[in-house]
Design a protein around this motif. Structure first.
Motif, PDB file in Angstrom:
ATOM      1  N   PHE A 192      47.981  53.285  -7.040  1.00 12.24           N
ATOM      2  CA  PHE A 192      46.624  52.891  -7.411  1.00 12.24           C
ATOM      3  C   PHE A 192      45.589  53.979  -7.113  1.00 12.24           C
ATOM      4  O   PHE A 192      44.410  53.806  -7.357  1.00 12.24           O
ATOM      5  N   GLY A 193      46.035  55.115  -6.553  1.00 14.79           N
ATOM      6  CA  GLY A 193      45.137  56.250  -6.355  1.00 14.79           C
ATOM      7  C   GLY A 193      44.537  56.388  -4.966  1.00 14.79           C
ATOM      8  O   GLY A 193      43.664  57.225  -4.747  1.00 14.79           O
ATOM      9  N   PHE A 194      45.005  55.589  -4.018  1.00 17.94           N
ATOM     10  CA  PHE A 194      44.482  55.655  -2.659  1.00 17.94           C
ATOM     11  C   PHE A 194      45.339  56.591  -1.818  1.00 17.94           C
ATOM     12  O   PHE A 194      46.509  56.808  -2.110  1.00 17.94           O
ATOM     13  N   SER A 195      44.744  57.129  -0.754  1.00 16.38           N
ATOM     14  CA  SER A 195      45.434  58.101   0.085  1.00 16.38           C
ATOM     15  C   SER A 195      45.061  57.887   1.554  1.00 16.38           C
ATOM     16  O   SER A 195      43.930  57.511   1.859  1.00 16.38           O
ATOM     17  N   ALA A 196      46.000  58.182   2.430  1.00 12.08           N
ATOM     18  CA  ALA A 196      45.730  58.081   3.876  1.00 12.08           C
ATOM     19  C   ALA A 196      44.737  59.146   4.325  1.00 12.08           C
ATOM     20  O   ALA A 196      44.154  59.038   5.394  1.00 12.08           O
ATOM     21  N   ASP A 197      44.519  60.164   3.496  1.00 10.98           N
ATOM     22  CA  ASP A 197      43.610  61.252   3.852  1.00 10.98           C
ATOM     23  C   ASP A 197      42.148  60.947   3.554  1.00 10.98           C
ATOM     24  O   ASP A 197      41.273  61.688   3.984  1.00 10.98           O
ATOM     25  N   LYS A 198      41.896  59.909   2.805  1.00  9.76           N
ATOM     26  CA  LYS A 198      40.519  59.562   2.444  1.00  9.76           C
ATOM     27  C   LYS A 198      40.202  58.175   2.987  1.00  9.76           C
ATOM     28  O   LYS A 198      41.043  57.289   2.967  1.00  9.76           O
ATOM     29  N   ARG A 199      38.986  57.973   3.464  1.00  6.81           N
ATOM     30  CA  ARG A 199      38.616  56.707   4.086  1.00  6.81           C
ATOM     31  C   ARG A 199      37.716  55.843   3.198  1.00  6.81           C
ATOM     32  O   ARG A 199      37.872  54.655   3.107  1.00  6.81           O
ATOM     33  N   ILE A 200      36.704  56.450   2.534  1.00  7.44           N
ATOM     34  CA  ILE A 200      35.724  55.681   1.768  1.00  7.44           C
ATOM     35  C   ILE A 200      35.835  56.025   0.286  1.00  7.44           C
ATOM     36  O   ILE A 200      35.868  57.196  -0.090  1.00  7.44           O
ATOM     37  N   TYR A 201      35.895  54.982  -0.543  1.00 10.86           N
ATOM     38  CA  TYR A 201      35.981  55.132  -1.993  1.00 10.86           C
ATOM     39  C   TYR A 201      34.808  54.391  -2.633  1.00 10.86           C
ATOM     40  O   TYR A 201      34.561  53.229  -2.298  1.00 10.86           O
ATOM     41  N   ASN A 202      34.133  55.040  -3.569  1.00 11.24           N
ATOM     42  CA  ASN A 202      33.060  54.357  -4.290  1.00 11.24           C
ATOM     43  C   ASN A 202      33.635  53.759  -5.562  1.00 11.24           C
ATOM     44  O   ASN A 202      34.026  54.478  -6.476  1.00 11.24           O
ATOM     45  N   LEU A 203      33.692  52.440  -5.614  1.00 13.37           N
ATOM     46  CA  LEU A 203      34.226  51.735  -6.777  1.00 13.37           C
ATOM     47  C   LEU A 203      33.136  51.092  -7.611  1.00 13.37           C
ATOM     48  O   LEU A 203      33.385  50.647  -8.721  1.00 13.37           O
ATOM     49  N   GLY A 204      31.943  50.999  -7.049  1.00 12.61           N
ATOM     50  CA  GLY A 204      30.900  50.217  -7.698  1.00 12.61           C
ATOM     51  C   GLY A 204      31.157  48.742  -7.439  1.00 12.61           C
ATOM     52  O   GLY A 204      32.160  48.363  -6.833  1.00 12.61           O
ATOM     53  N   LEU A 205      30.249  47.905  -7.887  1.00 17.17           N
ATOM     54  CA  LEU A 205      30.428  46.470  -7.675  1.00 17.17           C
ATOM     55  C   LEU A 205      31.538  45.950  -8.580  1.00 17.17           C
ATOM     56  O   LEU A 205      31.529  46.184  -9.793  1.00 17.17           O
ATOM     57  N   VAL A 206      32.499  45.284  -7.975  1.00 15.58           N
ATOM     58  CA  VAL A 206      33.668  44.778  -8.693  1.00 15.58           C
ATOM     59  C   VAL A 206      33.534  43.263  -8.825  1.00 15.58           C
ATOM     60  O   VAL A 206      33.471  42.555  -7.814  1.00 15.58           O
ATOM     61  N   PRO A 207      33.476  42.758 -10.072  1.00 17.03           N
ATOM     62  CA  PRO A 207      33.317  41.312 -10.254  1.00 17.03           C
ATOM     63  C   PRO A 207      34.531  40.524  -9.746  1.00 17.03           C
ATOM     64  O   PRO A 207      35.641  41.028  -9.715  1.00 17.03           O
ATOM     65  N   ASN A 208      34.280  39.314  -9.337  1.00 17.89           N
ATOM     66  CA  ASN A 208      35.313  38.319  -8.981  1.00 17.89           C
ATOM     67  C   ASN A 208      36.031  38.549  -7.662  1.00 17.89           C
ATOM     68  O   ASN A 208      36.951  37.803  -7.343  1.00 17.89           O
ATOM     69  N   VAL A 209      35.660  39.542  -6.879  1.00 19.07           N
ATOM     70  CA  VAL A 209      36.336  39.766  -5.600  1.00 19.07           C
ATOM     71  C   VAL A 209      36.172  38.546  -4.695  1.00 19.07           C
ATOM     72  O   VAL A 209      37.148  38.066  -4.101  1.00 19.07           O
ATOM     73  N   GLU A 210      34.949  38.023  -4.591  1.00 20.71           N
ATOM     74  CA  GLU A 210      34.715  36.852  -3.740  1.00 20.71           C
ATOM     75  C   GLU A 210      35.556  35.659  -4.187  1.00 20.71           C
ATOM     76  O   GLU A 210      36.099  34.930  -3.357  1.00 20.71           O
ATOM     77  N   LYS A 211      35.686  35.464  -5.490  1.00 22.50           N
ATOM     78  CA  LYS A 211      36.480  34.337  -6.008  1.00 22.50           C
ATOM     79  C   LYS A 211      37.954  34.488  -5.647  1.00 22.50           C
ATOM     80  O   LYS A 211      38.615  33.515  -5.296  1.00 22.50           O
ATOM     81  N   ILE A 212      38.464  35.711  -5.728  1.00 25.29           N
ATOM     82  CA  ILE A 212      39.870  35.941  -5.377  1.00 25.29           C
ATOM     83  C   ILE A 212      40.092  35.700  -3.887  1.00 25.29           C
ATOM     84  O   ILE A 212      41.080  35.069  -3.489  1.00 25.29           O
ATOM     85  N   ILE A 213      39.163  36.175  -3.048  1.00 28.89           N
ATOM     86  CA  ILE A 213      39.269  35.939  -1.601  1.00 28.89           C
ATOM     87  C   ILE A 213      39.229  34.434  -1.315  1.00 28.89           C
ATOM     88  O   ILE A 213      40.001  33.930  -0.490  1.00 28.89           O
ATOM     89  N   GLU A 214      38.359  33.708  -1.992  1.00 27.55           N
ATOM     90  CA  GLU A 214      38.269  32.255  -1.803  1.00 27.55           C
ATOM     91  C   GLU A 214      39.583  31.583  -2.209  1.00 27.55           C
ATOM     92  O   GLU A 214      40.057  30.675  -1.538  1.00 27.55           O
ATOM     93  N   ARG A 215      40.192  32.044  -3.286  1.00 30.16           N
ATOM     94  CA  ARG A 215      41.482  31.480  -3.707  1.00 30.16           C
ATOM     95  C   ARG A 215      42.565  31.768  -2.668  1.00 30.16           C
ATOM     96  O   ARG A 215      43.416  30.918  -2.392  1.00 30.16           O
ATOM     97  N   MET A 216      42.533  32.976  -2.094  1.00 31.39           N
ATOM     98  CA  MET A 216      43.486  33.303  -1.017  1.00 31.39           C
ATOM     99  C   MET A 216      43.304  32.353   0.165  1.00 31.39           C
ATOM    100  O   MET A 216      44.274  31.846   0.723  1.00 31.39           O
ATOM    101  N   ARG A 217      42.037  32.143   0.545  1.00 29.33           N
ATOM    102  CA  ARG A 217      41.745  31.265   1.673  1.00 29.33           C
ATOM    103  C   ARG A 217      42.239  29.853   1.396  1.00 29.33           C
ATOM    104  O   ARG A 217      42.869  29.216   2.233  1.00 29.33           O
ATOM    105  N   PHE A 218      42.001  29.368   0.192  1.00 29.92           N
ATOM    106  CA  PHE A 218      42.437  28.026  -0.180  1.00 29.92           C
ATOM    107  C   PHE A 218      43.959  27.909  -0.074  1.00 29.92           C
ATOM    108  O   PHE A 218      44.478  26.966   0.527  1.00 29.92           O
ATOM    109  N   GLU A 219      44.668  28.854  -0.653  1.00 23.91           N
ATOM    110  CA  GLU A 219      46.137  28.826  -0.602  1.00 23.91           C
ATOM    111  C   GLU A 219      46.629  28.858   0.845  1.00 23.91           C
ATOM    112  O   GLU A 219      47.530  28.122   1.219  1.00 23.91           O
ATOM    113  N   HIS A 220      46.021  29.723   1.639  1.00 28.70           N
ATOM    114  CA  HIS A 220      46.481  29.884   3.014  1.00 28.70           C
ATOM    115  C   HIS A 220      46.190  28.655   3.865  1.00 28.70           C
ATOM    116  O   HIS A 220      47.003  28.259   4.701  1.00 28.70           O
ATOM    117  N   THR A 221      45.036  28.032   3.680  1.00 29.00           N
ATOM    118  CA  THR A 221      44.705  26.861   4.501  1.00 29.00           C
ATOM    119  C   THR A 221      45.439  25.607   4.042  1.00 29.00           C
ATOM    120  O   THR A 221      45.780  24.762   4.864  1.00 29.00           O
TER     121      THR A 221
END
Length: 183
Positions: free
Chosen positions: A108-137
């Motif tokens: 996916f283009g990530f590296s252990a040598d770099k710490r911060i990546y500028n992706l811009g605002l990514v839609p639906n991240v909060e919704k995916i995290i909420e779905r993870m929380r729901f499944e886990h609980t």
């Protein structure tokens, strides 16, 4: 917003393909908070900043991660980051492990040598995290597979965003587009 948390204290290494250890969404507005882990954690750690700022120590100097930035720590990498209350930050965090983590992150283009990546605002991240929380609980049958699938979805979205952002930052690509537009 009430913080969404998934299994707060899990710092394990899974032998599964991909496994969510913990995660959540934090709104920081009335306290200064952060973490100092000189020896890092045993798992991978992502912080994605929706709004506000996160101050990340890199080579003994604090760098600012802002809205749309992703911070990535590999296992064993020292972690020192903080949020200031006046920044009123909103971010999510994910701790994960598994046999495929290193190869997926590399793909996916990530590296252990770099710490911060500028992706811009990514839609639906909060919704995916909420779905993870729901499944886990809920812990219904196959919930671990569902949370792993959602984690893979999120990592691939971040990877796509990273590849798109590098395409547009490449002057050769932009100049080729300009040439086509002038025809």
């Amino acid at each position: 917003m009430i913080p969404i948390r998934i299994n707060e204290s899990n710092d394990i290494v899974s032998k599964e393909y991909l496994c969510l250890n913990s995660g959540g969404i934090n709104k920081i507005s009335n306290i200064e908070t952060g973490s100092v882990r000189p020896n890092g954690r045993h798992d991978y750690h992502i912080i994605y900043v929706f709004s506000g700022k996160c101050y990340v120590e890199i080579n003994s100097e604090f760098k600012v991660a802002q809205s749309g930035d992703l911070i990535l720590y590999y296992p064993g990498q020292p972690q020192h980051y903080k949020y200031l209350k006046e920044d009123e930050s909103l971010s999510c965090y994910l701790h994960f492990s598994g046999s495929a983590c290193e190869s997926l992150l590399s793909e996916f283009g990530f590296s252990a040598d770099k710490r911060i990546y500028n992706l811009g605002l990514v839609p639906n991240v909060e919704k995916i995290i909420e779905r993870m929380r729901f499944e886990h609980t809920q812990k219904k049958q196959f919930y671990q597979h569902r949370t792993s699938a959602l984690l893979l979805e999120l990592l691939s979205i971040f990877g796509r965003r990273l590849s798109e952002s590098s395409l547009y930052s490449d002057n050769t690509y932009v100049s080729r587009i300009d040439k086509v537009c002038k025809m």
